[in-house]
Design a protein around this motif. Structure first.
Motif, PDB file in Angstrom:
ATOM      1  N   VAL A 424       0.847  -1.197   0.000  1.00 43.50           N
ATOM      2  CA  VAL A 424       0.000   0.000   0.000  1.00 43.50           C
ATOM      3  C   VAL A 424       0.881   1.245   0.000  1.00 43.50           C
ATOM      4  N   ASP A 425       0.618   2.141  -0.922  1.00 48.70           N
ATOM      5  CA  ASP A 425       1.393   3.372  -1.029  1.00 48.70           C
ATOM      6  C   ASP A 425       0.863   4.403  -0.029  1.00 48.70           C
ATOM      7  N   HIS A 426       1.732   4.935   0.810  1.00 44.81           N
ATOM      8  CA  HIS A 426       1.304   5.867   1.850  1.00 44.81           C
ATOM      9  C   HIS A 426       0.777   7.170   1.265  1.00 44.81           C
ATOM     10  N   GLY A 427       1.409   7.673   0.231  1.00 46.14           N
ATOM     11  CA  GLY A 427       0.952   8.920  -0.364  1.00 46.14           C
ATOM     12  C   GLY A 427      -0.441   8.808  -0.946  1.00 46.14           C
ATOM     13  N   ILE A 428      -0.698   7.716  -1.668  1.00 45.14           N
ATOM     14  CA  ILE A 428      -2.025   7.500  -2.248  1.00 45.14           C
ATOM     15  C   ILE A 428      -3.073   7.330  -1.154  1.00 45.14           C
ATOM     16  N   LEU A 429      -2.748   6.570  -0.119  1.00 45.47           N
ATOM     17  CA  LEU A 429      -3.701   6.354   0.962  1.00 45.47           C
ATOM     18  C   LEU A 429      -4.015   7.655   1.690  1.00 45.47           C
ATOM     19  N   LEU A 430      -2.999   8.454   1.989  1.00 47.53           N
ATOM     20  CA  LEU A 430      -3.237   9.728   2.665  1.00 47.53           C
ATOM     21  C   LEU A 430      -4.058  10.669   1.791  1.00 47.53           C
ATOM     22  N   GLY A 431      -3.853  10.602   0.479  1.00 50.67           N
ATOM     23  CA  GLY A 431      -4.673  11.400  -0.418  1.00 50.67           C
ATOM     24  C   GLY A 431      -6.136  11.022  -0.346  1.00 50.67           C
ATOM     25  N   ARG A 432      -6.429   9.727  -0.297  1.00 51.45           N
ATOM     26  CA  ARG A 432      -7.821   9.282  -0.191  1.00 51.45           C
ATOM     27  C   ARG A 432      -8.418   9.702   1.158  1.00 51.45           C
ATOM     28  N   LEU A 433      -7.614   9.610   2.202  1.00 51.34           N
ATOM     29  CA  LEU A 433      -8.102  10.020   3.525  1.00 51.34           C
ATOM     30  C   LEU A 433      -8.440  11.503   3.539  1.00 51.34           C
ATOM     31  N   ALA A 434      -7.624  12.309   2.862  1.00 45.85           N
ATOM     32  CA  ALA A 434      -7.903  13.745   2.803  1.00 45.85           C
ATOM     33  C   ALA A 434      -9.155  14.022   1.992  1.00 45.85           C
ATOM     34  N   ARG A 435      -9.355  13.301   0.876  1.00 52.48           N
ATOM     35  CA  ARG A 435     -10.518  13.540   0.035  1.00 52.48           C
ATOM     36  C   ARG A 435     -11.816  13.003   0.627  1.00 52.48           C
ATOM     37  N   MET A 436     -11.740  12.155   1.641  1.00 49.87           N
ATOM     38  CA  MET A 436     -12.970  11.702   2.277  1.00 49.87           C
ATOM     39  C   MET A 436     -13.392  12.628   3.412  1.00 49.87           C
ATOM     40  N   GLY A 437     -12.623  13.707   3.634  1.00 50.72           N
ATOM     41  CA  GLY A 437     -13.042  14.712   4.598  1.00 50.72           C
ATOM     42  C   GLY A 437     -12.258  14.728   5.883  1.00 50.72           C
ATOM     43  N   LEU A 438     -11.107  14.061   5.936  1.00 53.77           N
ATOM     44  CA  LEU A 438     -10.285  14.069   7.142  1.00 53.77           C
ATOM     45  C   LEU A 438      -9.220  15.154   7.032  1.00 53.77           C
ATOM     46  N   GLY A 439      -8.953  15.812   8.131  1.00 51.44           N
ATOM     47  CA  GLY A 439      -7.954  16.865   8.140  1.00 51.44           C
ATOM     48  C   GLY A 439      -7.502  17.147   9.557  1.00 51.44           C
ATOM     49  N   GLY A 440      -6.744  18.223   9.740  1.00 50.60           N
ATOM     50  CA  GLY A 440      -6.299  18.607  11.068  1.00 50.60           C
ATOM     51  C   GLY A 440      -5.438  17.557  11.733  1.00 50.60           C
ATOM     52  N   PRO A 468      13.746  -0.669   7.904  1.00 49.68           N
ATOM     53  CA  PRO A 468      12.771   0.412   7.692  1.00 49.68           C
ATOM     54  C   PRO A 468      11.750   0.035   6.625  1.00 49.68           C
ATOM     55  N   LEU A 469      10.536   0.560   6.774  1.00 50.56           N
ATOM     56  CA  LEU A 469       9.445   0.307   5.839  1.00 50.56           C
ATOM     57  C   LEU A 469       9.004   1.633   5.231  1.00 50.56           C
ATOM     58  N   SER A 470       8.890   1.659   3.927  1.00 53.04           N
ATOM     59  CA  SER A 470       8.466   2.876   3.231  1.00 53.04           C
ATOM     60  C   SER A 470       7.056   2.776   2.686  1.00 53.04           C
ATOM     61  N   CYS A 471       6.426   1.619   2.825  1.00 59.67           N
ATOM     62  CA  CYS A 471       5.072   1.431   2.304  1.00 59.67           C
ATOM     63  C   CYS A 471       4.382   0.340   3.107  1.00 59.67           C
ATOM     64  N   GLY A 472       3.098   0.143   2.842  1.00 60.87           N
ATOM     65  CA  GLY A 472       2.358  -0.941   3.461  1.00 60.87           C
ATOM     66  C   GLY A 472       1.719  -0.569   4.782  1.00 60.87           C
ATOM     67  N   VAL A 473       0.743  -1.366   5.152  1.00 63.93           N
ATOM     68  CA  VAL A 473       0.109  -1.276   6.462  1.00 63.93           C
ATOM     69  C   VAL A 473       0.378  -2.592   7.185  1.00 63.93           C
ATOM     70  N   PRO A 474       0.749  -2.555   8.464  1.00 65.18           N
ATOM     71  CA  PRO A 474       1.205  -3.782   9.139  1.00 65.18           C
ATOM     72  C   PRO A 474       0.076  -4.779   9.350  1.00 65.18           C
ATOM     73  N   GLN A 475       0.294  -6.018   8.931  1.00 61.31           N
ATOM     74  CA  GLN A 475      -0.657  -7.085   9.224  1.00 61.31           C
ATOM     75  C   GLN A 475      -0.581  -7.401  10.717  1.00 61.31           C
ATOM     76  N   GLY A 476      -1.721  -7.519  11.343  1.00 60.27           N
ATOM     77  CA  GLY A 476      -1.774  -7.695  12.782  1.00 60.27           C
ATOM     78  C   GLY A 476      -2.155  -6.428  13.494  1.00 60.27           C
ATOM     79  N   SER A 477      -2.225  -5.313  12.763  1.00 60.59           N
ATOM     80  CA  SER A 477      -2.631  -4.040  13.342  1.00 60.59           C
ATOM     81  C   SER A 477      -4.151  -3.948  13.394  1.00 60.59           C
ATOM     82  N   VAL A 478      -4.668  -3.126  14.300  1.00 61.11           N
ATOM     83  CA  VAL A 478      -6.110  -2.935  14.417  1.00 61.11           C
ATOM     84  C   VAL A 478      -6.641  -2.066  13.285  1.00 61.11           C
ATOM     85  N   LEU A 479      -5.899  -1.028  12.931  1.00 56.39           N
ATOM     86  CA  LEU A 479      -6.345  -0.070  11.921  1.00 56.39           C
ATOM     87  C   LEU A 479      -6.107  -0.539  10.485  1.00 56.39           C
TER      88      LEU A 479
END
Length: 782
Positions: A424-440, A468-479
């Protein structure tokens, strides 16, 4: 001597050992170079023999000494008292409440470590010391010593009276062992009765004791090899993406397309912390300062500590850096795979417990936001309340059945993604989070959660260097599952824009394309899906992608050849979708046969525990290992031919006989009634009715509630207020027998047969109880 040297044996006698000057008596040593060996070897002649006396001092290496060997530091669990831990920890210093979240986490780790060292300091434990069976109590040990004494008396004086005493005591000793096993097994099963995952682990431990043979290689070299393999695998996948196709519009630096709807988190109170600590799974990470179960049991006194850390993280918009290091436990994908090959393992992240508590608080608030904004794809069933693999399969089979009855041909394409969570690309994911109305601070916290992460592999007591990890979401995480669903959201829109239905469960993507058999349409959506995956840094695996042709006749698929990324996808006669085998005619015969075969195998294993378990505990184990298999996706079994369903009914009958101890030829209908078990066909009806109730009352997926509608007569009738459902009209085309198994047809028919008071039950629990009682009356003519 040369032959001995080839076997690694060293000869330690350097002088003659015989009166004639020959060296006839030898002392060999092998593998004791470290920590042991032969010392002070002397040779002295003796007057009464030709051979000299060879004397030496033998020092055994640590791994062969009694109570020695490789040791590890452990804390005695019996000393870990929650009250003592709270007393040693003390209250949270109020003057430090305004510190940064990283400072507060460091304070927690320091004080929790000091407290656990105070009440239960680490002690060395030898790993080679013989461990008795867990059910072997002190009373049984005393009886064993008594048995040895009687055996010694009988051997020294083998009289008939001594033999009688010994035989009588042997029977008593055997009965005591059975009682000890019974008590131990029952206690373990009772402790995990309401926790299915824990119950599976307990039963697996009883049936398959851990063997000390074949211990996997836990060396530092293998640990580093795993760490490099997991990182290189993701790097190799991402290096193959075409950077030209990267969705530049998805970059987080662009302004969001919608106004900010959520810019801050709600801070938690003490009662919220106590609730979260009671719900989070108590999995301990080696980075935790104290065991997670101890934190849960002492949560009443730790609420203030946890509250300050959680609120500081939410207020500052920072996820603590010490929680970003994941400990990877390599998990073999299948038991049949070769454990020496690194590619047969998948990385499972073990994260600090307090970090998962913070994640749970954020996940609850983010889930509420997703529900309020209705952001997630309606066809996404992964990790969502009220959704699951069964609801996804019910909708999928309903679509296939209805298209089959219309005379259409359907292509079911099961896409396979490689390491989807890890790429999972962090930049793309953060972009989607911003476009769904998240900020601050909300978006800032999520950015902090994703970035700056690292992982290290742990094997036994050995850990690799953090990578170090530059991408992805950790398996085993709650979020992570929730974030992955957000990441995959646009895919469903693209697929449906081509008139193709889709069903998603996390990274399992299933396309259903139907068309008249004479047209032989190609699946045009595959190329756009492939382009979207490549642009979003997700890798499709054509070699593992499966295609099933659902049609009346096999020859209708001649000439159809879907192509994905230039690879022709062969049509298969059956595929496994979310754990269920689907065949081209939707007969489900392969699925039923596989379930029956696996359930009978489990029954044979459970029969080994029958002498040591009471009836209630035996029933619990049967429900966990056998009934769970019969009930998984049994909503698909409604309307199956009797000869197919009979295979599952035979399993249920065998399970009833096992629990009750009935003879093989004894009738099972009274046994099922006595156990209050619904027969297989009625269990399937029960599942369909429960899914219907959830869909009608807003606790089920939208894609199921859209398939059923309330009955609204054209004029006022007595049936208007009876909560009936509209039964779809019969198809105008030639039927092939699957229409009566489609959820959109079966659900209204079964629902309308229920009494009005059951249909109008106010709660799901009351509905389940009433429906089961009503179906039992129907099944057993009560």
């Amino acid at each position: 001597m040369a032959a001995m040297a080839t076997m690694g044996l060293s000869q330690l006698v350097s002088g003659p050992t015989h009166r004639a000057g020959h060296t006839l008596d030898l002392v060999f040593c092998q593998g004791w170079e470290e920590g042991g060996g032969v010392e002070e070897l002397t040779i002295a002649p003796l007057p009464w023999t030709d051979h000299h006396l060879v004397r030496f001092r033998l020092t055994a290496p640590p791994n062969l000494r009694r109570g020695g060997g490789p040791t590890k530091m452990v804390r005695p669990r019996r000393l870990m008292d929650p009250d003592g831990f709270l007393t040693a920890l003390g209250e949270f210093p109020a003057n430090l409440a305004g510190d940064s979240v990283d400072a507060l986490v460091a304070l927690w780790n320091k004080e929790a470590t000091r407290a656990i060292d105070t009440i239960a300091p680490e002690r060395p434990l030898s790993s080679t010391r013989a461990k008795p069976s867990p059910w072997f109590t002190e009373e049984v040990a005393a009886m064993k010593r008594k048995k040895r004494e009687l055996e010694g008396v009988w051997r020294s004086e083998p009289s008939e009276s001594n033999q009688t005493r010994l035989c009588s005591y042997l029977r008593t000793y055997a009965a005591a062992i059975d009682a000890a096993k019974n008590s131990f097994f029952a206690a373990n099963i009772a402790s995990a009765k309401n926790r299915p995952a824990e119950l599976f682990r307990v039963v697996r431990g009883l049936l398959y004791p851990v063997s000390q043979d074949g211990i996997p290689d836990n060396s530092a070299a293998r640990c580093e090899a795993f760490a490099r393999f997991f990182v290189d695998k993701v790097a190799l996948i991402r290096s193959g993406f075409d950077t030209i196709l990267t969705a530049a519009s998805e970059d987080v630096t662009r302004a969001p397309a919608c106004p900010i709807l959520m810019d801050s988190f709600q801070l938690v109170e003490l009662e919220d912390v106590d609730k979260v600590l009671g719900e989070v799974r108590a999995t301990t990470c080696i980075l935790d300062p104290c065991p997670s179960w101890l934190v849960r049991e002492a949560r009443g006194g730790l609420a203030e500590w946890v509250k300050v850390v959680v609120n500081a993280s939410l207020r500052e918009g920072i996820f603590p850096a010490s929680f970003k290091l994941a400990v990877i436990k390599p998990l073999l994908k299948k038991p049949s795979l070769d454990p020496t090959q690194l590619e047969n393992f998948r990385p499972i992240s073990n994260l600090p417990f307090l970090g998962k508590v913070v994640e749970c608080v954020v996940a609850a608030q983010l889930q509420t936001f997703l529900v309020d904004t209705d952001f997630l794809d309606p066809a996404q069933s992964g990790f969502r309340p009220g959704h699951g693999t069964e609801t996804a399969l019910v909708a999928l089979v309903d679509d296939l059945c209805r298209e089959l009855d219309r005379g259409s041909v359907s292509l079911l394409v099961l896409l396979d993604l490689s390491a989807a969570f890890d790429t999972v690309d962090h930049g793309i994911l953060l972009g989607r989070l911003a476009r769904m109305g998240l900020g601050g601070t909300v978006l800032q916290w999520l950015r902090s959660f994703l970035e700056g992460r690292s992982q290290m592999v742990s094997l036994g007591d050995t850990c690799s260097t953090p990578q170090p990890l530059s991408c992805g979401v950790p398996q085993g995480s709650v979020l992570s599952p929730m974030l992955f669903n957000i990441y995959m959201k646009p895919l469903g829109e693209i697929i449906r824009s081509f008139g193709v239905r889709c069903h998603l469960y996390a990274d399992d993507v299933q396309l259903c394309h139907s068309f008249p058999p004479v047209t032989k349409e190609a699946v045009q959506v595959l190329n756009p899906v492939s382009d979207w995956m490549r642009a979003n840094k997700l890798k499709l695996n054509p070699d593992k992608t499966e295609v099933l042709l659902v049609s009346r006749k096999a020859e209708q698929g001649i000439g159809l050849q879907p192509v994905l990324d230039g690879v022709a996808l062969p049509l298969k006669t059956q595929v496994r979708s979310l754990g269920v085998l689907l065949d081209s005619s939707l007969s489900l015969e392969p699925q039923v046969s596989a379930v029956a075969r696996g359930a009978f195998a489990q029954l044979r294993l459970v029969r080994q525990l029958r002498p040591f378990l009471g009836r209630s505990d035996l029933a619990t184990v049967v429900h966990a290992l056998v009934t769970a298999r019969l009930d998984y996706c049994n909503a698909l079994y409604v309307g199956l031919p009797l000869k197919t369903a009979r295979k599952l009914q035979l399993v249920q009958r065998a399970a009833a006989r096992l629990i009750t101890g009935a003879a093989y030829r004894e009738r099972t209908t009274p046994l099922l009634s006595q156990l209050h078990w619904l027969p297989i066909c009625y269990r399937a009806q029960f599942k369909v009715l429960v899914l219907t109730y959830k869909a009608l009352n807003g606790s089920g997926p939208i894609y199921l509630s859209e398939r059923i509608s309330s009955y609204e007569p054209a004029r006022s009738l007595r049936s208007s207020g009876e909560a009936l459902l509209s039964v779809p009209p019969a198809s105008q085309v030639q039927l092939v027998g699957t229409r009566d198994r489609a959820f959109s047809v079966v659900a209204p028919r079964l629902w309308n047969t229920l009494p009005t008071n059951i249909r109008q039950a106010p709660t799901l629990l009351g509905f389940r109880k009433a429906v089961k009682t009503w179906l039992c009356a129907q099944a057993f003519n009560e």
